[in-house]
Design a protein around this motif. Structure first.
Motif, short mmCIF file in Angstrom:
data_model
loop_
_atom_site.label_atom_id
_atom_site.label_comp_id
_atom_site.label_asym_id
_atom_site.label_seq_id
_atom_site.Cartn_x
_atom_site.Cartn_y
_atom_site.Cartn_z
N HIS A 52 0.81 -1.22 0.00
CA HIS A 52 0.00 0.00 0.00
C HIS A 52 0.84 1.28 0.00
O HIS A 52 0.35 2.34 0.39
CB HIS A 52 -1.00 0.00 1.16
N ALA A 53 2.09 1.19 -0.43
CA ALA A 53 2.93 2.37 -0.55
C ALA A 53 2.62 3.06 -1.88
O ALA A 53 2.01 2.48 -2.78
CB ALA A 53 4.41 2.00 -0.49
N VAL A 54 3.05 4.32 -2.01
CA VAL A 54 2.85 5.10 -3.22
C VAL A 54 4.20 5.66 -3.65
O VAL A 54 4.92 6.24 -2.83
CB VAL A 54 1.85 6.26 -2.99
N VAL A 55 4.53 5.49 -4.93
CA VAL A 55 5.72 6.11 -5.51
C VAL A 55 5.22 7.22 -6.43
O VAL A 55 4.49 6.97 -7.38
CB VAL A 55 6.58 5.09 -6.29
N ALA A 56 5.58 8.47 -6.13
CA ALA A 56 5.06 9.64 -6.83
C ALA A 56 5.56 9.72 -8.27
O ALA A 56 6.58 9.12 -8.63
CB ALA A 56 5.46 10.90 -6.06
N ALA A 57 4.86 10.50 -9.07
CA ALA A 57 5.23 10.68 -10.48
C ALA A 57 6.63 11.27 -10.60
O ALA A 57 6.98 12.21 -9.89
CB ALA A 57 4.22 11.60 -11.16
N GLY A 58 7.43 10.69 -11.47
CA GLY A 58 8.77 11.19 -11.72
C GLY A 58 9.81 10.82 -10.69
O GLY A 58 10.97 11.19 -10.82
N ALA A 59 9.41 10.11 -9.65
CA ALA A 59 10.36 9.73 -8.59
C ALA A 59 11.36 8.72 -9.12
O ALA A 59 11.07 7.95 -10.03
CB ALA A 59 9.61 9.14 -7.40
N ASN A 91 10.43 12.46 -5.27
CA ASN A 91 11.65 13.23 -5.53
C ASN A 91 12.75 12.38 -6.15
O ASN A 91 12.57 11.19 -6.39
CB ASN A 91 12.17 13.94 -4.27
N ILE A 92 13.89 13.01 -6.40
CA ILE A 92 15.05 12.35 -6.99
C ILE A 92 16.24 12.63 -6.08
O ILE A 92 16.64 13.77 -5.95
CB ILE A 92 15.34 12.90 -8.40
#
Length: 83
Positions: free
Chosen positions: A34-41, A57-58
């Motif tokens: 149930h984790a989320v990896v944001a757009a562009g990460a 983030n990066i």
């Protein structure tokens, strides 16, 4: 969901994970349930994302986490535990 591998190339993705567009995941790494990896990460090798957290983030770092089932974050974008 047949035909969709749960593991491969040392990348482990838990149940109910959301991976947004243009996210890059470099193994070996683990993404908890149930984790989320944001757009562009960009999730770099050796990263372990705990369950119920939002990372972005990066390179990817925690942005939010679930406290009692609800995501919490204060105005300064620091992790905030609500008990």
């Amino acid at each position: 969901m047949r035909g969709i591998p749960q593991q491969g190339r040392d990348i482990v993705i838990g149940d109910g994970v959301w991976i947004a567009s243009n996210a890059t995941i470099l193994g070996p790494c683990t993404i908890g349930d149930h984790a989320v990896v944001a757009a562009g990460a960009v999730v770099v090798p050796g990263t372990t994302i705990p369950p119920d957290e939002v990372w972005g983030n990066i390179p990817a770092r925690p942005l939010k986490f679930a406290a009692g089932g609800q995501f919490a974050m204060d105005e300064t974008k620091n992790i905030n535990v609500e008990k």
